[in-house]
Design a protein around this motif. Sequence first.
Motif, mmCIF file in Angstrom:
data_model
loop_
_atom_site.group_PDB
_atom_site.id
_atom_site.type_symbol
_atom_site.label_atom_id
_atom_site.label_comp_id
_atom_site.label_asym_id
_atom_site.label_seq_id
_atom_site.Cartn_x
_atom_site.Cartn_y
_atom_site.Cartn_z
ATOM 1 N N VAL A 120 0.843 -1.187 0.000
ATOM 2 C CA VAL A 120 0.000 0.000 0.000
ATOM 3 C C VAL A 120 0.880 1.238 0.000
ATOM 4 C CG1 VAL A 120 -0.165 0.062 2.531
ATOM 5 C CG2 VAL A 120 -2.002 1.057 1.142
ATOM 6 N N GLN A 121 0.376 2.310 -0.564
ATOM 7 C CA GLN A 121 1.125 3.567 -0.556
ATOM 8 C C GLN A 121 0.995 4.248 0.801
ATOM 9 O OE1 GLN A 121 -0.321 5.864 -3.921
ATOM 10 N NE2 GLN A 121 1.389 5.144 -5.176
ATOM 11 N N GLY A 156 -2.225 5.192 3.025
ATOM 12 C CA GLY A 156 -3.301 4.235 2.760
ATOM 13 C C GLY A 156 -3.688 3.433 3.978
ATOM 14 N N LEU A 216 -5.011 -0.633 5.486
ATOM 15 C CA LEU A 216 -5.155 -2.081 5.363
ATOM 16 C C LEU A 216 -5.882 -2.584 6.605
ATOM 17 C CD1 LEU A 216 -1.642 -3.340 4.145
ATOM 18 C CD2 LEU A 216 -3.770 -3.446 2.843
ATOM 19 N N VAL A 247 4.676 -0.711 3.002
ATOM 20 C CA VAL A 247 4.164 0.630 2.745
ATOM 21 C C VAL A 247 5.205 1.383 1.925
ATOM 22 C CG1 VAL A 247 3.220 2.736 3.756
ATOM 23 C CG2 VAL A 247 2.956 0.547 4.960
#
Length: 115
Positions: free
Chosen positions: A12-13, A16, A18, A113
């Motif tokens: 994920v950037q 973001g 999760l 990340v």
Amino acid sequence: QVQLMESGGGLVQAGGSLRLSCTASGIIFRMYFIRWYRQAPGKQRELVAGISSAGTTNYAVSVKGRFTISRDNADNTVYLQMNSLKPEDTAVYYCGTDYRGTALWGQGTQVTVSS
């Protein structure tokens, strides 16, 4: 068979979100204090968050306000909602509990990340 199993990791950037899941089998799940830990490469495993059988929660300072731990005893699952993720959150995330005096761990799920 007594086991914990994590899922939900991924790439994920930064910024973001999760949601990780920890599903238990073979134990009376609602009775157990469940913890999330993480281990980054070259670092020690660190406690991220924990939730008691009554639903009381605690968090590491580094994730407080960004991560939320919760549990669904009907589904034998503990969740870790992770928001505003940072590159320094990159690690393998494990859930664990104390089972009859022994540490019980899942196999871990990778969270990466990107900046």
